[in-house]
Design an enzyme around this catalytic site. Structure first.
Site, mmCIF file in Angstrom:
data_model
loop_
_atom_site.group_PDB
_atom_site.id
_atom_site.type_symbol
_atom_site.label_atom_id
_atom_site.label_comp_id
_atom_site.label_asym_id
_atom_site.label_seq_id
_atom_site.Cartn_x
_atom_site.Cartn_y
_atom_site.Cartn_z
ATOM 1 N N SER A 94 -11.094 -1.324 14.636
ATOM 2 C CA SER A 94 -10.775 -2.446 13.734
ATOM 3 C C SER A 94 -9.683 -3.323 14.334
ATOM 4 C CB SER A 94 -10.380 -1.931 12.348
ATOM 5 O OG SER A 94 -9.144 -1.231 12.389
ATOM 6 N N LYS A 95 -8.738 -2.727 15.053
ATOM 7 C CA LYS A 95 -7.685 -3.534 15.696
ATOM 8 C C LYS A 95 -8.292 -4.366 16.836
ATOM 9 C CE LYS A 95 -3.776 -3.559 14.994
ATOM 10 N NZ LYS A 95 -2.956 -4.398 14.059
ATOM 11 N N ASN A 107 3.238 3.556 21.239
ATOM 12 C CA ASN A 107 3.739 4.229 20.023
ATOM 13 C C ASN A 107 5.201 3.912 19.743
ATOM 14 O OD1 ASN A 107 1.345 5.824 20.849
ATOM 15 N ND2 ASN A 107 1.910 7.061 19.079
ATOM 16 N N ASP A 127 -7.874 20.206 16.644
ATOM 17 C CA ASP A 127 -7.610 18.893 17.224
ATOM 18 C C ASP A 127 -8.168 17.757 16.362
ATOM 19 O OD1 ASP A 127 -6.561 17.233 19.090
ATOM 20 O OD2 ASP A 127 -7.776 17.964 20.769
ATOM 21 N N TYR A 131 -9.828 3.145 13.406
ATOM 22 C CA TYR A 131 -8.600 2.336 13.425
ATOM 23 C C TYR A 131 -8.575 1.428 14.655
ATOM 24 C CZ TYR A 131 -3.805 1.129 14.684
ATOM 25 O OH TYR A 131 -2.689 0.454 15.095
ATOM 26 N N THR A 168 0.859 -1.189 0.000
ATOM 27 C CA THR A 168 0.000 0.000 0.000
ATOM 28 C C THR A 168 0.894 1.238 0.000
ATOM 29 O OG1 THR A 168 -0.057 0.295 2.396
ATOM 30 C CG2 THR A 168 -1.678 -1.238 1.444
ATOM 31 N N THR A 209 -2.280 -3.142 19.369
ATOM 32 C CA THR A 209 -1.923 -1.792 19.810
ATOM 33 C C THR A 209 -2.569 -1.456 21.146
ATOM 34 O OG1 THR A 209 -2.308 0.538 19.291
ATOM 35 C CG2 THR A 209 -3.817 -0.998 18.287
ATOM 36 N N ASP A 210 -1.924 -0.559 21.889
ATOM 37 C CA ASP A 210 -2.520 -0.094 23.146
ATOM 38 C C ASP A 210 -3.795 0.712 22.901
ATOM 39 O OD1 ASP A 210 -1.344 2.210 22.066
ATOM 40 O OD2 ASP A 210 -0.145 2.679 23.841
ATOM 41 N N GLU A 211 -4.008 1.145 21.639
ATOM 42 C CA GLU A 211 -5.199 1.966 21.359
ATOM 43 C C GLU A 211 -6.492 1.194 21.569
ATOM 44 O OE1 GLU A 211 -5.237 4.581 18.033
ATOM 45 O OE2 GLU A 211 -3.094 4.998 18.179
ATOM 46 N N GLU A 262 -3.904 -1.313 8.029
ATOM 47 C CA GLU A 262 -3.999 0.138 7.849
ATOM 48 C C GLU A 262 -3.781 0.708 9.243
ATOM 49 O OE1 GLU A 262 -4.320 2.003 5.195
ATOM 50 O OE2 GLU A 262 -4.471 0.312 3.801
HETATM 51 P P1 NAD Z 1 2.731 0.710 8.440
HETATM 52 O O1 NAD Z 1 1.505 1.466 8.061
HETATM 53 O O2 NAD Z 1 4.046 1.387 8.391
HETATM 54 O O3 NAD Z 1 2.858 -0.586 7.496
HETATM 55 C C1 NAD Z 1 1.772 -1.435 7.244
HETATM 56 C C2 NAD Z 1 2.214 -2.434 6.187
HETATM 57 O O4 NAD Z 1 1.106 -3.343 5.972
HETATM 58 C C3 NAD Z 1 2.548 -1.803 4.830
HETATM 59 O O5 NAD Z 1 3.729 -2.374 4.307
HETATM 60 C C4 NAD Z 1 1.347 -2.174 3.963
HETATM 61 O O6 NAD Z 1 1.667 -2.303 2.591
HETATM 62 C C5 NAD Z 1 0.932 -3.498 4.560
HETATM 63 N N1 NAD Z 1 -0.486 -3.795 4.291
HETATM 64 C C6 NAD Z 1 -1.534 -2.965 4.471
HETATM 65 N N2 NAD Z 1 -2.672 -3.582 4.083
HETATM 66 C C7 NAD Z 1 -2.317 -4.830 3.676
HETATM 67 C C8 NAD Z 1 -3.047 -5.948 3.194
HETATM 68 N N3 NAD Z 1 -4.387 -5.902 3.023
HETATM 69 N N4 NAD Z 1 -2.372 -7.083 2.900
HETATM 70 C C9 NAD Z 1 -1.011 -7.136 3.046
HETATM 71 N N5 NAD Z 1 -0.273 -6.109 3.475
HETATM 72 C C10 NAD Z 1 -0.928 -4.971 3.802
HETATM 73 O O7 NAD Z 1 2.423 0.097 9.868
HETATM 74 P P2 NAD Z 1 3.337 0.020 11.187
HETATM 75 O O8 NAD Z 1 3.309 1.319 11.871
HETATM 76 O O9 NAD Z 1 4.608 -0.645 10.832
HETATM 77 O O10 NAD Z 1 2.446 -0.988 12.065
HETATM 78 C C11 NAD Z 1 2.575 -2.398 11.914
HETATM 79 C C12 NAD Z 1 1.624 -3.100 12.869
HETATM 80 O O11 NAD Z 1 1.924 -2.718 14.214
HETATM 81 C C13 NAD Z 1 0.158 -2.717 12.658
HETATM 82 O O12 NAD Z 1 -0.624 -3.874 12.826
HETATM 83 C C14 NAD Z 1 -0.131 -1.700 13.751
HETATM 84 O O13 NAD Z 1 -1.499 -1.732 14.125
HETATM 85 C C15 NAD Z 1 0.758 -2.206 14.854
HETATM 86 N N6 NAD Z 1 1.245 -1.186 15.801
HETATM 87 C C16 NAD Z 1 1.852 -0.048 15.343
HETATM 88 C C17 NAD Z 1 2.369 0.870 16.260
HETATM 89 C C18 NAD Z 1 3.073 2.138 15.800
HETATM 90 O O14 NAD Z 1 3.392 2.988 16.624
HETATM 91 N N7 NAD Z 1 3.368 2.309 14.514
HETATM 92 C C19 NAD Z 1 2.240 0.635 17.628
HETATM 93 C C20 NAD Z 1 1.588 -0.532 18.061
HETATM 94 C C21 NAD Z 1 1.100 -1.432 17.133
HETATM 95 O O1 DAU Z 2 -0.275 3.692 20.316
HETATM 96 C C1 DAU Z 2 0.015 2.918 19.199
HETATM 97 C C2 DAU Z 2 -0.473 3.605 17.941
HETATM 98 O O2 DAU Z 2 0.391 4.713 17.719
HETATM 99 C C3 DAU Z 2 -0.488 2.696 16.734
HETATM 100 O O3 DAU Z 2 -1.417 1.674 16.945
HETATM 101 C C4 DAU Z 2 -0.851 3.473 15.459
HETATM 102 O O4 DAU Z 2 -0.763 2.640 14.334
HETATM 103 C C5 DAU Z 2 0.135 4.618 15.317
HETATM 104 O O5 DAU Z 2 -0.214 5.400 14.191
HETATM 105 C C6 DAU Z 2 0.126 5.479 16.570
HETATM 106 O O6 DAU Z 2 -1.134 6.190 16.713
HETATM 107 P P1 DAU Z 2 -1.179 7.717 17.184
HETATM 108 O O7 DAU Z 2 -2.454 8.307 16.739
HETATM 109 O O8 DAU Z 2 -0.808 7.842 18.611
HETATM 110 O O9 DAU Z 2 0.076 8.257 16.300
HETATM 111 P P2 DAU Z 2 0.296 9.587 15.435
HETATM 112 O O10 DAU Z 2 1.745 9.621 15.089
HETATM 113 O O11 DAU Z 2 -0.700 9.749 14.361
HETATM 114 O O12 DAU Z 2 0.025 10.738 16.529
HETATM 115 C C7 DAU Z 2 0.769 10.800 17.737
HETATM 116 C C8 DAU Z 2 0.230 11.984 18.541
HETATM 117 O O13 DAU Z 2 0.582 13.185 17.863
HETATM 118 C C9 DAU Z 2 -1.282 12.001 18.669
HETATM 119 O O14 DAU Z 2 -1.633 12.503 19.953
HETATM 120 C C10 DAU Z 2 -1.737 12.971 17.591
HETATM 121 C C11 DAU Z 2 -0.579 13.950 17.509
HETATM 122 N N1 DAU Z 2 -0.346 14.544 16.172
HETATM 123 C C12 DAU Z 2 -0.244 13.718 15.103
HETATM 124 C C13 DAU Z 2 -0.037 14.231 13.838
HETATM 125 C C14 DAU Z 2 0.054 13.309 12.632
HETATM 126 C C15 DAU Z 2 -0.198 15.935 16.031
HETATM 127 O O15 DAU Z 2 -0.262 16.676 17.024
HETATM 128 N N2 DAU Z 2 0.016 16.439 14.769
HETATM 129 C C16 DAU Z 2 0.079 15.651 13.656
HETATM 130 O O16 DAU Z 2 0.223 16.195 12.538
#
Ligand code: NAD
Ligand code: DAU
Length: 339
Positions: A156-157, A182, A275, A153, A36, A125-127, A84
């Site tokens: 769905s998780k 995060n 916000d 989001y 994606t 995720t903790d969310e 996603e």
């Molecule tokens: P990301 O958005 O960077 O990457 C997601 C990957 O999944 C991409 O490579 C995308 O191509 C692939 N993907 C999406 N839809 C797909 C599908 N239908 N089939 C196959 N591949 C698909 O995500 P991330 O931040 O690396 O997060 C990875 C996992 O960890 C997620 O499940 C997320 O919920 C979880 N997570 C993320 C965080 C965070 O802070 N980023 C924290 C806790 C948990």
């Molecule tokens: O807690 C784990 C989660 O952390 C994961 O499950 C999600 O996949 C990951 O995206 C992340 O979610 P958050 O919503 O916490 O992350 P994000 O980086 O989008 O935002 C972090 C914080 O910063 C949140 O309080 C919103 C704020 N923010 C975010 C953006 C993109 C801003 O203030 N400005 C911004 O432009």
């Protein structure tokens, strides 16, 4: 062992691929990723040169593609990172979140049952716990905290987690789940707070902080998350959930200020904008269970991790510049135009 890593071209998934190749020379790693907007094949460049690694482009919600792969590879472990993941996008368009995060997980669970996979690990995720109040620093998410989601989001998780636990109880499928806070580190797509702010500060562009910047996140360096997933999928008890986090809570504003200081940029770049709807106030993980049962502890202090991450974004400007000059620019303009 044959390990299928879904979403291995994303931020955490690609870091996890390298973690496996470095720490488990005996394992084969097969990445299944739909590629994606959030994926980066560049992140997998080195892995593609390793004969223990195979990349397959495919959708986790495509039953035939998943069946073909499982029949060919006969995986011992399937670890599901594919999702996603951006909250703001889920507010704009929830449908794809339900399809990938819930239906995709169900497709994988069915394939795991059919092929007798020894462990299905769901990266959650903790969310899923919702949020905590800002004025109660004594409260933390434990594995017993009720699910109480805020965004499409996180809903769905949570749906995926419940399905995985249902397959464990009803069908006896050996499932485990990690719920992490995060992450930050190399190859994070520059729509998420830390890489967005680094890239904008480097370009001397305004840095959009939602609300007053008082919301709190519990930041963990990505490699520490990888170590936790690896430990749980190999040694965690089936049917169990493990929270992952490092007691590193910061307000968004303090994270943004740290980035400005490290890059020697002025605070005048900060722009307070409208916000996020339903914005979760505070996340804070209690990692006592994974520490006690599996000896996992975070290894990277925030001060070191954030410096390493900023350095990576400075050194890899080409990677994120290519992203920012493509489709993402249209996304940014749409999302932030009226904030
Ligand atoms: P990301 O958005 O960077 O990457 C997601 C990957 O999944 C991409 O490579 C995308 O191509 C692939 N993907 C999406 N839809 C797909 C599908 N239908 N089939 C196959 N591949 C698909 O995500 P991330 O931040 O690396 O997060 C990875 C996992 O960890 C997620 O499940 C997320 O919920 C979880 N997570 C993320 C965080 C965070 O802070 N980023 C924290 C806790 C948990
Ligand atoms: O807690 C784990 C989660 O952390 C994961 O499950 C999600 O996949 C990951 O995206 C992340 O979610 P958050 O919503 O916490 O992350 P994000 O980086 O989008 O935002 C972090 C914080 O910063 C949140 O309080 C919103 C704020 N923010 C975010 C953006 C993109 C801003 O203030 N400005 C911004 O432009």
């Amino acid at each position: 062992m044959n390990i299928v890593v879904t979403g291995g071209a994303g931020f955490i998934g690609s870091n996890f691929v390298y973690y496996l190749l470095a720490h488990h020379p005996e394992d084969r790693v097969i990445c299944l990723d739909k590629l994606t907007y959030a994926a980066s094949m560049e992140a997998l460049d080195d892995a593609m040169r390793d004969e223990r690694f195979r990349f397959v482009r495919g959708d986790i919600a495509d039953t035939d593609a998943v069946e073909r792969l499982f029949a060919e590879e006969k995986p011992d472990i399937v670890v599901n990172f594919a999702a996603e993941t951006h909250v703001d996008r889920s507010i704009d368009d929830p449908g794809v979140f339900v399809r990938t995060n819930i239906m995709g997980t169900q497709t994988l669970l069915d394939a795991c049952r059919k092929h007798g996979v020894r462990r299905f690990h769901q990266v959650s995720t903790d969310e899923v716990y919702g949020d905590l109040p800002l004025d109660r620093p004594d409260l933390f998410f434990t594995e017993e905290t009720p699910l109480h989601t805020s965004s499409p989001y996180s809903a769905s998780k949570a749906g995926a987690d419940l399905l995985a636990l249902a397959y464990a109880r009803t069908f006896g499928l050996p499932v485990s789940i990690t719920r992490c806070s995060n992450n930050y580190g190399p190859y994070q797509f520059p729509e998420k707070l830390i890489p967005l702010m680094i890239s904008r500060a480097l370009a001397d562009e305004s840095m959009p902080v939602y609300g007053k910047g008082e919301n709190v996140r519990d930041w963990l360096y990505v490699e520490d998350h990888c170590a936790a997933v690896d430990a749980v999928m190999r040694m965690g008890r089936p049917g169990e959930v493990y929270n992952v986090g490092g007691h590193n809570e910061r307000t968004n504003l303090s994270v943004v200020r740290t980035i400005l200081q490290e890059l020697r940029k002025p605070e005048s770049l900060i722009a307070f904008v409208t916000d996020r709807p339903g914005h979760d106030r505070r996340y804070a993980i209690d990692p006592a269970k994974i520490s006690a049962e599996l000896g996992w502890l975070p290894a990277t202090p925030f001060e070191e991790g954030i410096r390493r991450t900023i350095r990576w974004y400075v050194d890899n400007r080409g990677w994120w510049s290519r992203i920012l000059s493509g489709d993402y620019r249209a996304y940014y303009e749409k999302m932030y135009a009226h904030r």
